[in-house]
Write an enzyme that holds these catalytic residues in place. Structure first.
Site, PDB file in Angstrom:
ATOM      1  N   GLY A   1       0.991  -1.067  -0.039  1.00 34.48           N
ATOM      2  CA  GLY A   1       0.081   0.092  -0.144  1.00 34.48           C
ATOM      3  C   GLY A   1       0.817   1.322  -0.001  1.00 34.48           C
ATOM      4  O   GLY A   1       1.882   1.226   0.314  1.00 34.48           O
TER       5      GLY A   1
ATOM      6  N   ARG B   1       0.408  -5.193  -5.391  1.00 32.65           N
ATOM      7  CA  ARG B   1       0.171  -6.201  -4.456  1.00 32.65           C
ATOM      8  C   ARG B   1       0.325  -7.768  -4.996  1.00 32.65           C
ATOM      9  O   ARG B   1       0.276  -7.923  -6.249  1.00 32.65           O
ATOM     10  CB  ARG B   1      -1.259  -6.034  -3.859  1.00 32.65           C
ATOM     11  CG  ARG B   1      -1.400  -4.786  -3.239  1.00 32.65           C
ATOM     12  CD  ARG B   1      -2.934  -4.928  -2.360  1.00 32.65           C
ATOM     13  NE  ARG B   1      -2.919  -3.561  -1.981  1.00 32.65           N
ATOM     14  CZ  ARG B   1      -2.622  -3.390  -0.690  1.00 32.65           C
ATOM     15  NH1 ARG B   1      -1.760  -3.785   0.065  1.00 32.65           N
ATOM     16  NH2 ARG B   1      -2.925  -1.853  -0.040  1.00 32.65           N
TER      17      ARG B   1
ATOM     18  N   ASP C   1      -0.674   3.816   9.371  1.00 28.94           N
ATOM     19  CA  ASP C   1      -1.403   3.839  10.572  1.00 28.94           C
ATOM     20  C   ASP C   1      -0.790   3.966  11.882  1.00 28.94           C
ATOM     21  O   ASP C   1      -1.112   4.081  12.924  1.00 28.94           O
ATOM     22  CB  ASP C   1      -2.203   2.398  10.582  1.00 28.94           C
ATOM     23  CG  ASP C   1      -3.139   2.162   9.664  1.00 28.94           C
ATOM     24  OD1 ASP C   1      -3.794   3.181   9.252  1.00 28.94           O
ATOM     25  OD2 ASP C   1      -3.452   1.051   9.288  1.00 28.94           O
TER      26      ASP C   1
ATOM     27  N   ARG D   1      -7.364   0.122   8.842  1.00 24.15           N
ATOM     28  CA  ARG D   1      -8.016  -1.349   8.799  1.00 24.15           C
ATOM     29  C   ARG D   1      -8.104  -2.056  10.201  1.00 24.15           C
ATOM     30  O   ARG D   1      -9.022  -2.653  10.475  1.00 24.15           O
ATOM     31  CB  ARG D   1      -7.049  -1.869   7.870  1.00 24.15           C
ATOM     32  CG  ARG D   1      -7.868  -3.475   7.328  1.00 24.15           C
ATOM     33  CD  ARG D   1      -6.705  -4.027   6.638  1.00 24.15           C
ATOM     34  NE  ARG D   1      -6.205  -3.500   5.465  1.00 24.15           N
ATOM     35  CZ  ARG D   1      -6.799  -3.900   4.199  1.00 24.15           C
ATOM     36  NH1 ARG D   1      -7.656  -4.710   4.316  1.00 24.15           N
ATOM     37  NH2 ARG D   1      -6.371  -3.316   3.306  1.00 24.15           N
TER      38      ARG D   1
HETATM   39  N1  LIG Z   1       3.667 -14.212   3.630  1.00 25.78           N
HETATM   40  C1  LIG Z   1       4.130 -13.393   2.558  1.00 25.78           C
HETATM   41  N2  LIG Z   1       5.073 -14.009   1.944  1.00 25.78           N
HETATM   42  C2  LIG Z   1       5.908 -13.344   0.775  1.00 25.78           C
HETATM   43  N3  LIG Z   1       5.434 -12.254   0.256  1.00 25.78           N
HETATM   44  C3  LIG Z   1       4.453 -11.824   1.121  1.00 25.78           C
HETATM   45  C4  LIG Z   1       3.623 -12.056   2.012  1.00 25.78           C
HETATM   46  N4  LIG Z   1       2.757 -11.453   2.515  1.00 25.78           N
HETATM   47  C5  LIG Z   1       2.691 -10.485   1.403  1.00 25.78           C
HETATM   48  N5  LIG Z   1       3.658 -10.748   0.635  1.00 25.78           N
HETATM   49  C6  LIG Z   1       3.975  -9.694  -0.576  1.00 25.78           C
HETATM   50  O1  LIG Z   1       4.429  -8.353  -0.054  1.00 25.78           O
HETATM   51  C7  LIG Z   1       3.769  -7.488  -0.982  1.00 25.78           C
HETATM   52  C8  LIG Z   1       3.211  -6.554  -0.206  1.00 25.78           C
HETATM   53  O2  LIG Z   1       2.072  -6.863   0.634  1.00 25.78           O
HETATM   54  P1  LIG Z   1       0.505  -6.452   1.022  1.00 25.78           P
HETATM   55  O3  LIG Z   1      -0.074  -7.141   1.846  1.00 25.78           O
HETATM   56  O4  LIG Z   1       0.132  -6.061  -0.295  1.00 25.78           O
HETATM   57  O5  LIG Z   1       1.182  -4.861   1.395  1.00 25.78           O
HETATM   58  P2  LIG Z   1       1.776  -4.088   2.801  1.00 25.78           P
HETATM   59  O6  LIG Z   1       3.373  -4.489   2.552  1.00 25.78           O
HETATM   60  O7  LIG Z   1       1.577  -2.781   2.783  1.00 25.78           O
HETATM   61  O8  LIG Z   1       1.075  -4.974   3.780  1.00 25.78           O
HETATM   62  C9  LIG Z   1       3.048  -8.073  -2.117  1.00 25.78           C
HETATM   63  O9  LIG Z   1       3.723  -7.999  -3.026  1.00 25.78           O
HETATM   64  C10 LIG Z   1       2.746  -9.564  -1.531  1.00 25.78           C
HETATM   65  O10 LIG Z   1       2.803 -10.598  -2.473  1.00 25.78           O
HETATM   66  O1  LIG Z   2      -7.072   0.651   0.305  1.00 24.26           O
HETATM   67  P1  LIG Z   2      -5.997  -0.278   0.589  1.00 24.26           P
HETATM   68  O2  LIG Z   2      -4.822   0.076  -0.385  1.00 24.26           O
HETATM   69  O3  LIG Z   2      -6.340  -1.583   0.466  1.00 24.26           O
HETATM   70  O4  LIG Z   2      -5.329  -0.152   1.958  1.00 24.26           O
HETATM   71  C1  LIG Z   2      -6.272   0.251   2.938  1.00 24.26           C
HETATM   72  C2  LIG Z   2      -5.686  -0.026   4.338  1.00 24.26           C
HETATM   73  O5  LIG Z   2      -4.336   0.024   4.373  1.00 24.26           O
HETATM   74  C3  LIG Z   2      -3.933   1.044   5.308  1.00 24.26           C
HETATM   75  O6  LIG Z   2      -3.965   2.271   4.749  1.00 24.26           O
HETATM   76  C4  LIG Z   2      -2.816   0.550   6.184  1.00 24.26           C
HETATM   77  O7  LIG Z   2      -1.623   0.047   5.488  1.00 24.26           O
HETATM   78  P2  LIG Z   2      -0.305   0.371   5.845  1.00 24.26           P
HETATM   79  O8  LIG Z   2      -0.237   0.074   7.574  1.00 24.26           O
HETATM   80  O9  LIG Z   2       0.473  -0.776   5.000  1.00 24.26           O
HETATM   81  O10 LIG Z   2       0.416   1.632   5.703  1.00 24.26           O
HETATM   82  C5  LIG Z   2      -4.940   1.078   6.193  1.00 24.26           C
HETATM   83  O11 LIG Z   2      -5.314   2.171   6.929  1.00 24.26           O
HETATM   84  C6  LIG Z   2      -6.237   0.720   5.435  1.00 24.26           C
HETATM   85  O12 LIG Z   2      -7.178   0.212   6.135  1.00 24.26           O
END
Ligand SMILES: Nc1ncnc2c1ncn2[C@@H]1O[C@H](COP(=O)(O)OP(=O)(O)O)[C@@H](O)[C@H]1O
Ligand SMILES: O=P(O)(O)OC[C@H]1O[C@](O)(COP(=O)(O)O)[C@@H](O)[C@@H]1O
Length: 379
Positions: free
Chosen positions: A101, A164, A220, A265
């Site tokens: 994100g 993602r 957050d 979230r």
């Molecule tokens: N358990 C995991 N193992 C490997 N890669 C992961 C895992 N969880 C998430 N990722 C990878 O990390 C990247 C970002 O994860 P995402 O959940 O979308 O955002 P954030 O890092 O903001 O939480 C994505 O490319 C996803 O495929």
């Molecule tokens: O709309 P998206 O991209 O799924 O992200 C929404 C969620 O990601 C957040 O912005 C938090 O993400 P991060 O903690 O990874 O910055 C939450 O506040 C929100 O609920």
């Protein structure tokens, strides 16, 4: 550095040194001095490194003519001077990737890494990986120099793009290996950090001399071990613009309720901080604190009270609040994004509808309810 500033400590060019945590050390309270409170190890005599005599150590103090005193940031090598150099600057080939994100400040972090590597460590080879993890194997790359990143902190989002899903460990490490990259800077949230751990494990399994640096990102501010995550303040500031708009609008009509849905979230820090700062919010709903709609102590009772008292109100709701109530009445299928994160129902629209129906039926009142949703988080 300003020529009027004199330094009592010699400022040396930092090197990429390696600290092996398996070296034996034991912190002792006796050697704690205020300036070393965060790091004051005493190495046992069996230690393979020489420790600085902390009691007689000259602190890194820089004083200025204006009377201020700056304490230079202590570096590990100030305390353990003969740590081995792991990378010579001219052999470093670094890359930076942003995943998951968005969050305000991503470009600033990219800029600081590039400029820090270049100006502090003399590194000239830094590559930007475009489009998140999948960019390692499916997208283009861009060379990053101080000139390229000079103005990027003024732009929103990330100049590298993000995505993602698409985490393919083997392909990512193949790409790192094929390109000859030996420092990987990964910026992202909890999903990204899990992905970085897997990459590091694979790098170790292959026996590659590659360092993986993880920069935690969360809009957050819900990482307990750090004071504040970058981007949080901006989000709170932006949130107040939405709250202000809701307040102006709600004040202008009879029985008007402004509902502002904010990010959050699983945590309500943005909603709470914005609420406390604005002073215009009557009710703030966050994921950490369950609520209910009907009956004594319920939201509807409070709304009625506030409308009777002042004829208008502002409700702030974090997007993860009340999801249990929504799920109960909507019975929707669990949906996920490409990274496997649960997709939330739109609590802002849901609660606005609920309030309208409640007011019409219970009090023959038709409040003007409007919703400000999804304020721009990509500043
Ligand atoms: N358990 C995991 N193992 C490997 N890669 C992961 C895992 N969880 C998430 N990722 C990878 O990390 C990247 C970002 O994860 P995402 O959940 O979308 O955002 P954030 O890092 O903001 O939480 C994505 O490319 C996803 O495929
Ligand atoms: O709309 P998206 O991209 O799924 O992200 C929404 C969620 O990601 C957040 O912005 C938090 O993400 P991060 O903690 O990874 O910055 C939450 O506040 C929100 O609920």
């Amino acid at each position: 550095m300003d020529s009027t500033i004199s330094s009592s400590a010699s400022l040396s060019i930092p090197k990429f040194r390696c600290f092996d945590p398996t070296y034996a050390y034991s912190p002792t309270a006796a050697n704690h001095r205020r300036s070393f409170s965060n790091f004051s190890p005493t190495f046992k005599s069996s230690s393979r490194v020489n420790m600085v005599d902390i009691e007689n150590y000259e602190r890194k103090i820089v004083t200025g003519d204006a009377g201020y005193v700056l304490e230079d940031v202590p570096h590990l090598s100030d305390y353990i001077p003969d740590l081995p150099v792991y990378f010579e600057s001219n052999e470093v080939y670094a890359c930076i990737v942003t995943c998951g994100g968005l969050c305000p400040g991503l470009n600033t972090v990219i800029r600081e890494i590039v400029c820090g590597l270049h100006y502090m460590y003399g590194v000239n080879n830094v590559l930007g990986i475009e489009g998140g993890y999948r960019g390692f194997y499916a997208r283009n790359t861009i060379p990053l120099t101080p000139k390229v990143v000079n103005d990027i902190h003024k732009r929103g989002g990330t100049i590298l793009g993000t995505s993602r899903g698409g985490h393919d460990t083997s392909k990512i490490v193949d790409s790192i290996q094929d390109r000859g990259i030996n420092q990987v800077y990964i910026i992202g949230g909890d999903g990204t950090q899990k992905g970085a751990s897997v990459i590091f494990e694979e790098i170790r399994r292959r026996g590659l001399k590659v360092a993986v640096a993880r920069i935690p990102k969360t809009i957050d501010n819900d990482i307990p071990v750090i004071d504040k995550s970058f981007g949080f303040d901006t989000a709170v500031e932006e949130a107040q613009r939405a709250i202000n708009a809701a307040h102006v609008e709600s004040e202008s009509f009879d029985n008007c309720i402004g509902v502002v849905k904010l990010m959050g979230r699983y945590s309500g820090f943005i909603a709470m901080y914005a609420t406390l700062a604005s002073r215009d919010v009557d009710c703030c709903l966050i994921p950490e604190s369950p609520f209910y709609l009907e009956g004594p102590g319920g939201l509807f009772e409070f709304i009625e009270k506030r409308l009777n008292e002042q004829g208008h109100m502002v409700i702030v709701i974090a997007e993860g609040a009340g999801q249990d109530l929504l799920n109960e009445c909507m019975r929707t299928m669990d949906q996920q994004d490409a990274s496997g994160n649960k997709l939330l129902q739109d609590v802002g629209l849901w609660i606005s509808q609920k309030i309208k129906v409640m007011a019409l039926h219970a009090y023959a009142l038709l409040p003007v309810v409007f919703t400000v949703t999804d304020i721009e988080q990509n500043v």
